[in-house]
Design an enzyme around this catalytic site. Structure first.
Site, PDB file in Angstrom:
ATOM      1  N   LYS A 138       0.842  -1.201   0.000  1.00  0.00           N
ATOM      2  CA  LYS A 138       0.000   0.000   0.000  1.00  0.00           C
ATOM      3  C   LYS A 138       0.873   1.245   0.000  1.00  0.00           C
ATOM      4  O   LYS A 138       1.823   1.356   0.765  1.00  0.00           O
ATOM      5  CB  LYS A 138      -0.909   0.016   1.235  1.00  0.00           C
ATOM      6  CG  LYS A 138      -1.812   1.244   1.301  1.00  0.00           C
ATOM      7  CD  LYS A 138      -2.595   1.311   2.605  1.00  0.00           C
ATOM      8  CE  LYS A 138      -3.445   2.577   2.671  1.00  0.00           C
ATOM      9  NZ  LYS A 138      -4.156   2.715   3.959  1.00  0.00           N
ATOM     10  N   ASP A 266     -12.154   4.490  14.268  1.00  0.00           N
ATOM     11  CA  ASP A 266     -12.522   4.416  12.849  1.00  0.00           C
ATOM     12  C   ASP A 266     -12.023   3.143  12.164  1.00  0.00           C
ATOM     13  O   ASP A 266     -12.059   3.036  10.935  1.00  0.00           O
ATOM     14  CB  ASP A 266     -12.024   5.640  12.078  1.00  0.00           C
ATOM     15  CG  ASP A 266     -12.946   5.969  10.897  1.00  0.00           C
ATOM     16  OD1 ASP A 266     -14.153   5.669  10.998  1.00  0.00           O
ATOM     17  OD2 ASP A 266     -12.466   6.496   9.878  1.00  0.00           O
TER      18      ASP A 266
END
Length: 400
Positions: A138, A266
């Site tokens: 990533k 989150d």
């Protein structure tokens, strides 16, 4: 007078030997440099022993190399580039703790070029899969690199304390590449989903109900990432039995408490469902019995999943797995359904690095104005409330 034997010796003496150089061919220079750099750093670490105790300096350390006038493989490699590995001994220790051999790690990332996926996520990050679908690469921003640095000094001792038994992402390496004066940052993680199981459904669950359903655009994908309201609407329950549930909840609770201490929120629980019966029917329809077929898998759509099996894996490879049989060395996030040969679930926490700072506080205020202060399902909330709601949702509505 020169004898024939002397002439032969002279020929041998002047024979030129060319050094063998490993080539890293990719369809873009960035990937070629990434493959070259991973190969270089793993080779450099091959004779380095991990100290019994990692010190603060190890979490600030780095190794870097600058290459100028690179003469080999010039059609694929730029002539000038830099490669930097962050915290090399820390990540080497983590790979070892997660049971990942450095040589296999190197081969997975360099034997053939990683594959770009179309899913950029909300952050706009790029995602790549290693050729064998074992690892996710990533892209990061420089701010995310700093966040990873801060997280590592807490993450490493936690992984050690838990003996690697965690649902958190398995972070395995972090790198900076510099080409033409531009810096690129990447981290490598283990793929949550198994390369040899097809994923038939995928969910991203936060325990929130406000704006938590897949968009029409998402639903058009071959393997959409569904959300909390989609999960509830389908009436799905992850049935793994009381013993497995107790073990899973203990691990999940410990991980969430760890994130809470760091004031993080989150995060999501990523769930991938492999339908054993559906896979067997598909295999039967194709006429290949119960064998895995690498050409009939769903496309990769998520930072932590591939939905694909290995391609070009030789039959005698130690990584080759039988269809529907969990390999504990590879399928580390897998749990079998309570009913034998019905489902295999892959479950892990993803995206755990969001701090409840000013940006998130402002987002909560905006959603409170829109939906009202009494709405408990807003995804953005303080870490304590987030953790409590997340665990209650998973325990009450997800796992049986």
């Amino acid at each position: 007078m020169t004898t024939p034997a002397a002439r032969i010796l002279k020929k041998k003496h002047f024979r030129v030997k060319h050094q063998k150089v490993k080539l890293f061919r990719a369809n873009e220079p960035l990937l070629s440099v990434f493959m070259w750099g991973v190969n270089h750093t793993i080779n450099e670490l091959s004779h380095v022993n991990i100290p019994g105790l990692l010190l603060p300096d190890h979490f600030r350390a780095h190794s870097k190399i600058k290459v100028d006038y690179h003469l080999f493989n010039k059609e694929n490699m730029p002539s000038h580039f830099k490669f930097k590995e962050y915290c090399p001994l820390v990540f080497k220790y983590l790979r070892e703790r997660f049971g990942i051999d450095d040589i296999e790690y190197r081969e997975s990332l360099t034997r053939s070029q990683p594959t770009f996926t179309d899913d950029r996520g909300k952050s706009g990050a790029k995602f790549y899969l290693s050729y064998d679908k074992m690892f996710i690469i990533k892209s990061l921003t420089s701010e995310e690199v700093e966040r990873m640095h801060s997280f590592l000094k807490h993450y490493h001792p936690y992984v050690v304390e838990k003996h690697g038994n965690t649902l958190l992402p398995q972070y395995l390496g972090m790198y900076r590449l510099t080409l033409d004066g531009v810096q690129y940052y990447f981290k490598v993680m283990r793929n949550v989903f198994s390369p040899h199981f097809r994923i038939h459904q995928k969910f991203d669950l936060k325990g929130s109900t406000v704006d938590r359903e897949a968009s029409d655009k998402e639903l058009d994908k071959s393997l959409p990432t569904l959300k909390d309201n989609d999960f509830i609407k389908q009436g799905i329950r992850i049935k793994i039995g009381p013993e497995a549930k107790e073990k899973f909840n203990a691990t999940l609770t410990a991980d969430v408490e760890f994130l809470l201490k760091l004031h993080l929120m989150d995060y999501s629980l990523l769930i991938g469902i492999h339908d054993v019966r559906q896979a067997a029917e598909d295999a039967e329809a194709r006429g290949d019995g119960n064998r895995s077929d690498p050409h009939h898998d769903s496309e990769s759509e998520n930072e932590y999943d591939s939905g694909e099996r290995w391609e070009n894996t030789p039959p005698d490879s130690p990584r080759q797995a039988d269809a529907h049989v969990i390999n504990p060395d590879i399928d580390v996030y897998a749990v079998a359904s309570q009913e034998e040969n019905q489902f295999i679930y892959f479950m892990a926490i993803i995206d755990p690095l969001t701090n409840y700072g000013l940006k998130k506080q402002a987002a909560k205020a905006a959603k409170t104005v829109k939906y009202g202060s009494n709405v408990d399902g807003i995804s953005t909330c303080d870490p304590e409330q987030y953790a409590k709601r997340f665990l209650e949702f998973i325990n009450d509505k997800v796992i049986e």
